[in-house]
Design a protein around this motif. Sequence first.
Motif, PDB file in Angstrom:
ATOM      1  N   GLY A  95       0.817  -1.215   0.000  1.00 30.70           N
ATOM      2  CA  GLY A  95       0.000   0.000   0.000  1.00 30.70           C
ATOM      3  C   GLY A  95       0.847   1.261   0.000  1.00 30.70           C
ATOM      4  O   GLY A  95       1.986   1.265  -0.467  1.00 30.70           O
ATOM      5  N   ASN A  96       0.282   2.336   0.502  1.00 30.12           N
ATOM      6  CA  ASN A  96       0.936   3.652   0.609  1.00 30.12           C
ATOM      7  C   ASN A  96       1.397   4.207  -0.734  1.00 30.12           C
ATOM      8  O   ASN A  96       2.281   5.050  -0.789  1.00 30.12           O
ATOM      9  N   LYS A  97       0.820   3.751  -1.834  1.00 32.15           N
ATOM     10  CA  LYS A  97       1.268   4.161  -3.165  1.00 32.15           C
ATOM     11  C   LYS A  97       0.898   5.599  -3.515  1.00 32.15           C
ATOM     12  O   LYS A  97       1.454   6.170  -4.445  1.00 32.15           O
ATOM     13  N   GLU A  98      -0.003   6.214  -2.777  1.00 34.28           N
ATOM     14  CA  GLU A  98      -0.420   7.585  -3.074  1.00 34.28           C
ATOM     15  C   GLU A  98       0.725   8.588  -2.928  1.00 34.28           C
ATOM     16  O   GLU A  98       0.691   9.659  -3.514  1.00 34.28           O
ATOM     17  N   SER A  99       1.758   8.225  -2.183  1.00 35.25           N
ATOM     18  CA  SER A  99       2.900   9.128  -2.013  1.00 35.25           C
ATOM     19  C   SER A  99       3.746   9.228  -3.286  1.00 35.25           C
ATOM     20  O   SER A  99       4.519  10.158  -3.431  1.00 35.25           O
ATOM     21  N   CYS A 100       3.599   8.287  -4.198  1.00 32.55           N
ATOM     22  CA  CYS A 100       4.373   8.273  -5.438  1.00 32.55           C
ATOM     23  C   CYS A 100       3.429   7.969  -6.601  1.00 32.55           C
ATOM     24  O   CYS A 100       3.260   6.808  -6.975  1.00 32.55           O
ATOM     25  N   PRO A 101       2.790   8.990  -7.184  1.00 33.57           N
ATOM     26  CA  PRO A 101       1.806   8.763  -8.238  1.00 33.57           C
ATOM     27  C   PRO A 101       2.338   7.973  -9.432  1.00 33.57           C
ATOM     28  O   PRO A 101       1.625   7.148  -9.998  1.00 33.57           O
ATOM     29  N   CYS A 102       3.581   8.203  -9.826  1.00 33.08           N
ATOM     30  CA  CYS A 102       4.169   7.471 -10.948  1.00 33.08           C
ATOM     31  C   CYS A 102       4.155   5.974 -10.651  1.00 33.08           C
ATOM     32  O   CYS A 102       3.748   5.158 -11.482  1.00 33.08           O
ATOM     33  N   TYR A 103       4.581   5.590  -9.475  1.00 29.37           N
ATOM     34  CA  TYR A 103       4.625   4.207  -9.026  1.00 29.37           C
ATOM     35  C   TYR A 103       3.210   3.637  -8.961  1.00 29.37           C
ATOM     36  O   TYR A 103       2.960   2.498  -9.335  1.00 29.37           O
ATOM     37  N   ASN A 104       2.290   4.432  -8.489  1.00 31.71           N
ATOM     38  CA  ASN A 104       0.900   4.009  -8.315  1.00 31.71           C
ATOM     39  C   ASN A 104       0.165   3.858  -9.644  1.00 31.71           C
ATOM     40  O   ASN A 104      -0.632   2.940  -9.814  1.00 31.71           O
ATOM     41  N   ASN A 105       0.412   4.737 -10.588  1.00 39.31           N
ATOM     42  CA  ASN A 105      -0.390   4.789 -11.808  1.00 39.31           C
ATOM     43  C   ASN A 105       0.170   3.980 -12.977  1.00 39.31           C
ATOM     44  O   ASN A 105      -0.466   3.897 -14.018  1.00 39.31           O
ATOM     45  N   TRP A 106       1.327   3.387 -12.841  1.00 38.82           N
ATOM     46  CA  TRP A 106       1.893   2.579 -13.918  1.00 38.82           C
ATOM     47  C   TRP A 106       1.162   1.248 -13.941  1.00 38.82           C
ATOM     48  O   TRP A 106       1.159   0.505 -12.963  1.00 38.82           O
ATOM     49  N   LYS A 107       0.506   0.927 -15.064  1.00 43.23           N
ATOM     50  CA  LYS A 107      -0.357  -0.259 -15.179  1.00 43.23           C
ATOM     51  C   LYS A 107       0.215  -1.284 -16.157  1.00 43.23           C
ATOM     52  O   LYS A 107       0.989  -0.963 -17.045  1.00 43.23           O
ATOM     53  N   THR A 108      -0.212  -2.530 -15.988  1.00 44.66           N
ATOM     54  CA  THR A 108       0.137  -3.599 -16.921  1.00 44.66           C
ATOM     55  C   THR A 108      -0.754  -3.489 -18.156  1.00 44.66           C
ATOM     56  O   THR A 108      -1.685  -2.672 -18.190  1.00 44.66           O
ATOM     57  N   LYS A 109      -0.496  -4.345 -19.157  1.00 39.25           N
ATOM     58  CA  LYS A 109      -1.337  -4.352 -20.364  1.00 39.25           C
ATOM     59  C   LYS A 109      -2.783  -4.664 -20.014  1.00 39.25           C
ATOM     60  O   LYS A 109      -3.711  -4.191 -20.681  1.00 39.25           O
ATOM     61  N   ARG A 110      -3.003  -5.439 -18.998  1.00 41.59           N
ATOM     62  CA  ARG A 110      -4.374  -5.821 -18.575  1.00 41.59           C
ATOM     63  C   ARG A 110      -5.012  -4.775 -17.661  1.00 41.59           C
ATOM     64  O   ARG A 110      -6.150  -4.930 -17.233  1.00 41.59           O
ATOM     65  N   GLY A 111      -4.286  -3.739 -17.306  1.00 41.03           N
ATOM     66  CA  GLY A 111      -4.845  -2.672 -16.478  1.00 41.03           C
ATOM     67  C   GLY A 111      -4.597  -2.818 -14.980  1.00 41.03           C
ATOM     68  O   GLY A 111      -5.040  -1.997 -14.202  1.00 41.03           O
ATOM     69  N   GLY A 112      -3.892  -3.859 -14.591  1.00 37.21           N
ATOM     70  CA  GLY A 112      -3.565  -4.043 -13.171  1.00 37.21           C
ATOM     71  C   GLY A 112      -2.346  -3.206 -12.787  1.00 37.21           C
ATOM     72  O   GLY A 112      -1.654  -2.678 -13.651  1.00 37.21           O
ATOM     73  N   PRO A 113      -2.057  -3.132 -11.504  1.00 31.53           N
ATOM     74  CA  PRO A 113      -0.890  -2.350 -11.075  1.00 31.53           C
ATOM     75  C   PRO A 113       0.414  -3.063 -11.477  1.00 31.53           C
ATOM     76  O   PRO A 113       0.558  -4.255 -11.278  1.00 31.53           O
ATOM     77  N   LYS A 114       1.325  -2.316 -12.047  1.00 30.94           N
ATOM     78  CA  LYS A 114       2.612  -2.879 -12.444  1.00 30.94           C
ATOM     79  C   LYS A 114       3.575  -2.922 -11.265  1.00 30.94           C
ATOM     80  O   LYS A 114       4.368  -3.850 -11.138  1.00 30.94           O
ATOM     81  N   CYS A 115       3.501  -1.947 -10.407  1.00 34.16           N
ATOM     82  CA  CYS A 115       4.447  -1.828  -9.300  1.00 34.16           C
ATOM     83  C   CYS A 115       3.877  -2.435  -8.021  1.00 34.16           C
ATOM     84  O   CYS A 115       2.715  -2.189  -7.683  1.00 34.16           O
ATOM     85  N   PRO A 116       4.710  -3.225  -7.320  1.00 31.87           N
ATOM     86  CA  PRO A 116       4.215  -3.874  -6.083  1.00 31.87           C
ATOM     87  C   PRO A 116       4.062  -2.913  -4.918  1.00 31.87           C
ATOM     88  O   PRO A 116       4.629  -1.879  -4.852  1.00 31.87           O
TER      89      PRO A 116
END
Length: 116
Positions: A95-116
């Motif tokens: 969690g806590n991804k809101e502190s880094c929008p780039c990390y949070n918003n990078w998605k896979t081809k299927r639309g899921g989160p790319k970054c853990p």
Amino acid sequence: MAKKICILMFTVVMALHLVVDQNHAVEIEAPTPQPQESSHYMIPTHGITQGSLQPQECGPRCTQRCSKTAFKKPCMFFCQKCCAKCLCVPQGTYGNKESCPCYNNWKTKRGGPKCP
């Protein structure tokens, strides 16, 4: 806390008063009080906000981020890939991804989160 500030201010005012010594005044200067940093109110942002890391800092941050997962190898791979792009890793192990929008918003081809 307010009582300590009042006592400190009173002490400074008293130190600045003139001391009279045999018909002449001598001015005593007190050192300027420096503001105190309250560390428990400050939130560290190094490494958790976008662009705050150097590329060489990604490994240790990702090791901490992926420390509790059962899938360490893919977690480390994607975390380091995301960190290299965004130069941040969110705080904690999940969690806590809101502190880094780039990390949070990078998605896979299927639309899921790319970054853990």
